[in-house]
Scaffold this motif. Structure first.
Motif, PDB file in Angstrom:
ATOM      1  N   ARG A 147       0.932  -1.186  -0.028  1.00  7.15           N
ATOM      2  CA  ARG A 147      -0.037  -0.018   0.039  1.00  7.15           C
ATOM      3  C   ARG A 147       0.797   1.428   0.067  1.00  7.15           C
ATOM      4  O   ARG A 147       1.883   1.267   0.538  1.00  7.15           O
ATOM      5  N   GLU A 181       0.120   5.247   0.744  1.00  7.34           N
ATOM      6  CA  GLU A 181      -1.017   6.070   1.161  1.00  7.34           C
ATOM      7  C   GLU A 181      -0.610   7.545   1.225  1.00  7.34           C
ATOM      8  O   GLU A 181       0.575   7.839   1.727  1.00  7.34           O
ATOM      9  N   VAL A 229      -1.580  -0.958  -4.014  1.00  7.58           N
ATOM     10  CA  VAL A 229      -2.819   0.077  -4.011  1.00  7.58           C
ATOM     11  C   VAL A 229      -2.085   1.231  -3.609  1.00  7.58           C
ATOM     12  O   VAL A 229      -1.370   1.698  -2.663  1.00  7.58           O
ATOM     13  N   ASP A 259      -3.900   4.779  -2.473  1.00  3.78           N
ATOM     14  CA  ASP A 259      -4.966   5.293  -1.420  1.00  3.78           C
ATOM     15  C   ASP A 259      -4.833   6.764  -0.825  1.00  3.78           C
ATOM     16  O   ASP A 259      -3.536   6.910  -0.484  1.00  3.78           O
TER      17      ASP A 259
END
Length: 249
Positions: free
Chosen positions: A3, A5, A40, A42
């Motif tokens: 991830r 972020e 990902v 995000d």
């Protein structure tokens, strides 16, 4: 699954130099990891990203004639180009989890992902023309490749919001879900499925798809670099950005 972020909620996740550098460093590190099946990206705190932090851009200084220094202008756009290049260099699928606003180069960042999931309240916006600029971050190609010339022209030339539901209907996003909870659930479901796939199959399939759908990516970045560098020095942009920064103070 890995991830990345974006965590600048006080600025609606607008990207300054440090935030962009962090995303690039993470992408570069992950691109060579054999144990990663998906990445990902995000946005935290209610928005994906509202694009370049214009306050940061404005405070970076101006040229002797009052406009932006040409070298600085080119450097800013080159930074956005390197950001989306870093995302595209990730060999495995990149997933954009969009909740809230995805605007400017923040929208461009989402558009270069391979799979885009968005909440119903989300929207996509290329507002550049409203402040005397043009889309960058590869958006002049990635949007047209997804939704066709007519709708891409409407987004870029009119600078209007495209709600998530309309973005899905146009083929710009993979799926729209109800809310943040549902978004987290569908991203987890997709990454779990990708985790069961062959990493070689994912990389080779993605490369083959890119060869057809992203073949003009570098050409688009070149056109954007030249055009945006010129526009950043224009009187129209300087007036628009000064008014925006003044309203924020």
């Amino acid at each position: 699954m890995a991830r990345i972020e974006i965590h600048r909620p006080h600025r609606m996740n607008a990207l300054n130099g440090a935030a962009s550098a962090g995303i690039m460093a993470a992408c570069n590190e992950l691109s060579d990891r054999d144990d990663v099946r998906a990445v990902v990206i995000d946005g935290m705190g209610g928005n994906f990203s509202t694009g370049a932090d214009v306050v940061d851009v404005f405070q970076g200084g101006q040229g002797s004639g009052g406009g932006m220094d040409p070298t600085r202008a080119r450097g800013i756009i080159s930074g956005g180009s390197e950001l989306v290049r870093a995302v595209r260099r990730v060999g495995v699928p990149v997933i954009a989890a969009v909740d809230g606003a995805a605007a400017g180069v923040g929208a461009s960042l989402a558009f270069v992902a391979d799979l885009i999931y968005a909440t119903e309240r989300s929207y996509f916006l290329l507002p550049f023309v409203n402040i005397g600029l043009m889309p960058d971050g590869g958006a002049t190609m990635s949007v047209a490749a997804s939704i066709g010339r007519a709708r891409a022209n409407a987004m870029a030339l009119l600078g209007e919001k495209l709600p998530a539901a309309e973005a899905f209907d146009a083929g710009l996003v993979t799926k729209v879900v109800a809310d943040r909870t549902a978004l987290d659930a569908v991203v987890e479901q997709v990454t779990d499925k990708l985790a069961q796939s062959s990493p070689s199959a994912l990389r080779i399939t993605k490369a083959a798809l890119d060869a057809h759908t992203m073949s003009d990516f570098e050409a688009a970045l070149g056109h954007e670099l030249d055009g945006q560098t010129e526009l950043l020095q224009s009187a129209e942009f300087q007036a628009a950005i000064a008014a925006f920064v003044g309203a924020k103070r």
